[in-house]
Write a protein that holds these residues in place. Structure first.
Motif, PDB file in Angstrom:
ATOM      1  N   UNK A  28       0.788  -1.229   0.000  1.00 59.60           N
ATOM      2  CA  UNK A  28       0.000   0.000   0.000  1.00 59.60           C
ATOM      3  C   UNK A  28       0.819   1.279   0.000  1.00 59.60           C
ATOM      4  N   UNK A  29       2.113   1.174   0.304  1.00 57.97           N
ATOM      5  CA  UNK A  29       2.957   2.376   0.338  1.00 57.97           C
ATOM      6  C   UNK A  29       3.232   2.836  -1.084  1.00 57.97           C
ATOM      7  N   UNK A  30       2.979   4.116  -1.335  1.00 60.05           N
ATOM      8  CA  UNK A  30       3.182   4.692  -2.659  1.00 60.05           C
ATOM      9  C   UNK A  30       4.433   5.557  -2.739  1.00 60.05           C
ATOM     10  N   UNK A  31       4.809   6.196  -1.611  1.00 59.56           N
ATOM     11  CA  UNK A  31       5.972   7.072  -1.612  1.00 59.56           C
ATOM     12  C   UNK A  31       6.505   7.199  -0.191  1.00 59.56           C
ATOM     13  N   UNK A  32       7.817   7.440  -0.094  1.00 60.74           N
ATOM     14  CA  UNK A  32       8.474   7.650   1.197  1.00 60.74           C
ATOM     15  C   UNK A  32       9.412   8.835   1.041  1.00 60.74           C
ATOM     16  N   UNK A  33       9.301   9.813   1.941  1.00 62.22           N
ATOM     17  CA  UNK A  33      10.196  10.978   1.928  1.00 62.22           C
ATOM     18  C   UNK A  33      10.838  11.093   3.305  1.00 62.22           C
ATOM     19  N   UNK A  34      12.165  11.046   3.336  1.00 64.91           N
ATOM     20  CA  UNK A  34      12.910  11.070   4.597  1.00 64.91           C
ATOM     21  C   UNK A  34      13.725  12.347   4.695  1.00 64.91           C
ATOM     22  N   UNK A  35      13.654  13.021   5.844  1.00 66.56           N
ATOM     23  CA  UNK A  35      14.495  14.177   6.135  1.00 66.56           C
ATOM     24  C   UNK A  35      15.492  13.745   7.205  1.00 66.56           C
ATOM     25  N   UNK A  36      16.731  13.534   6.793  1.00 62.68           N
ATOM     26  CA  UNK A  36      17.758  13.010   7.690  1.00 62.68           C
ATOM     27  C   UNK A  36      17.960  13.887   8.921  1.00 62.68           C
ATOM     28  N   UNK A  37      18.025  15.195   8.728  1.00 60.31           N
ATOM     29  CA  UNK A  37      18.350  16.114   9.826  1.00 60.31           C
ATOM     30  C   UNK A  37      17.348  16.049  10.987  1.00 60.31           C
ATOM     31  N   UNK A  38      16.087  15.824  10.672  1.00 63.56           N
ATOM     32  CA  UNK A  38      15.048  15.809  11.714  1.00 63.56           C
ATOM     33  C   UNK A  38      14.574  14.407  12.052  1.00 63.56           C
ATOM     34  N   UNK A  39      14.919  13.436  11.201  1.00 58.69           N
ATOM     35  CA  UNK A  39      14.428  12.079  11.393  1.00 58.69           C
ATOM     36  C   UNK A  39      12.991  11.903  10.939  1.00 58.69           C
ATOM     37  N   UNK A  40      12.452  12.935  10.297  1.00 58.45           N
ATOM     38  CA  UNK A  40      11.062  12.894   9.863  1.00 58.45           C
ATOM     39  C   UNK A  40      10.910  12.034   8.610  1.00 58.45           C
ATOM     40  N   UNK A  41       9.912  11.149   8.657  1.00 54.18           N
ATOM     41  CA  UNK A  41       9.617  10.285   7.527  1.00 54.18           C
ATOM     42  C   UNK A  41       8.140  10.451   7.187  1.00 54.18           C
ATOM     43  N   UNK A  42       7.871  10.867   5.947  1.00 53.87           N
ATOM     44  CA  UNK A  42       6.492  11.010   5.493  1.00 53.87           C
ATOM     45  C   UNK A  42       6.205   9.829   4.562  1.00 53.87           C
ATOM     46  N   UNK A  43       5.211   9.037   4.956  1.00 55.30           N
ATOM     47  CA  UNK A  43       4.824   7.862   4.181  1.00 55.30           C
ATOM     48  C   UNK A  43       3.487   8.163   3.505  1.00 55.30           C
ATOM     49  N   UNK A  44       3.457   8.031   2.193  1.00 53.86           N
ATOM     50  CA  UNK A  44       2.226   8.205   1.426  1.00 53.86           C
ATOM     51  C   UNK A  44       1.714   6.819   1.061  1.00 53.86           C
ATOM     52  N   UNK A  45       0.443   6.570   1.387  1.00 55.62           N
ATOM     53  CA  UNK A  45      -0.133   5.258   1.111  1.00 55.62           C
ATOM     54  C   UNK A  45      -1.560   5.403   0.586  1.00 55.62           C
ATOM     55  N   UNK A  46      -1.979   4.364  -0.123  1.00 51.36           N
ATOM     56  CA  UNK A  46      -3.332   4.350  -0.682  1.00 51.36           C
ATOM     57  C   UNK A  46      -4.372   4.215   0.435  1.00 51.36           C
ATOM     58  N   UNK A  47      -4.050   3.420   1.434  1.00 48.96           N
ATOM     59  CA  UNK A  47      -4.932   3.159   2.572  1.00 48.96           C
ATOM     60  C   UNK A  47      -4.166   3.450   3.852  1.00 48.96           C
ATOM     61  N   UNK A  51       0.463   1.300  12.644  1.00 47.85           N
ATOM     62  CA  UNK A  51       1.752   1.681  13.215  1.00 47.85           C
ATOM     63  C   UNK A  51       2.674   0.462  13.263  1.00 47.85           C
ATOM     64  N   UNK A  52       2.095  -0.699  13.521  1.00 49.22           N
ATOM     65  CA  UNK A  52       2.879  -1.927  13.613  1.00 49.22           C
ATOM     66  C   UNK A  52       3.577  -2.239  12.283  1.00 49.22           C
ATOM     67  N   UNK A  53       2.889  -2.012  11.164  1.00 50.64           N
ATOM     68  CA  UNK A  53       3.488  -2.278   9.851  1.00 50.64           C
ATOM     69  C   UNK A  53       4.669  -1.345   9.611  1.00 50.64           C
ATOM     70  N   UNK A  54       4.489  -0.081   9.950  1.00 52.32           N
ATOM     71  CA  UNK A  54       5.558   0.906   9.761  1.00 52.32           C
ATOM     72  C   UNK A  54       6.704   0.608  10.722  1.00 52.32           C
ATOM     73  N   UNK A  55       6.372   0.321  11.960  1.00 56.72           N
ATOM     74  CA  UNK A  55       7.384   0.012  12.975  1.00 56.72           C
ATOM     75  C   UNK A  55       8.201  -1.217  12.579  1.00 56.72           C
ATOM     76  N   UNK A  56       7.528  -2.227  12.019  1.00 53.98           N
ATOM     77  CA  UNK A  56       8.215  -3.439  11.587  1.00 53.98           C
ATOM     78  C   UNK A  56       9.201  -3.167  10.470  1.00 53.98           C
TER      79      UNK A  56
END
Length: 66
Positions: A28-47, A51-56
């Motif tokens: 279901x993941x369509x895109x992932x954008x990571x900002x190294x400096x902040x540790x921020x990860x934006x996950x774009x998904x259809x559905x 949290x468990x799937x992302x954490x895994x």
């Protein structure tokens, strides 16, 4: 649908690549954008993703969610 997470422990572009690669394998993941400096990860998904799937996926890359 975009969801933002904070990933702890990333220190270089190899870290970014590992996290991106693992997250892109989550169904279901369509895109992932990571900002190294902040540790921020934006996950774009259809559905919405669990949290468990992302954490895994992040765990498979050797990191953890904040």
């Amino acid at each position: 649908m975009d969801k933002t997470y904070i990933v702890e422990g990333m220190t270089c572009q190899h870290c970014v690549a590992s996290v991106t690669e693992e997250l892109q394998e989550v169904p279901g993941v369509e895109d992932v954008a990571v900002t190294l400096e902040t540790g921020e990860v934006v996950v774009t998904s259809a559905e919405p993703l669990t949290r468990e799937a992302v954490e895994g996926a992040v765990g498979e890359a050797g990191y953890q969610l904040a």
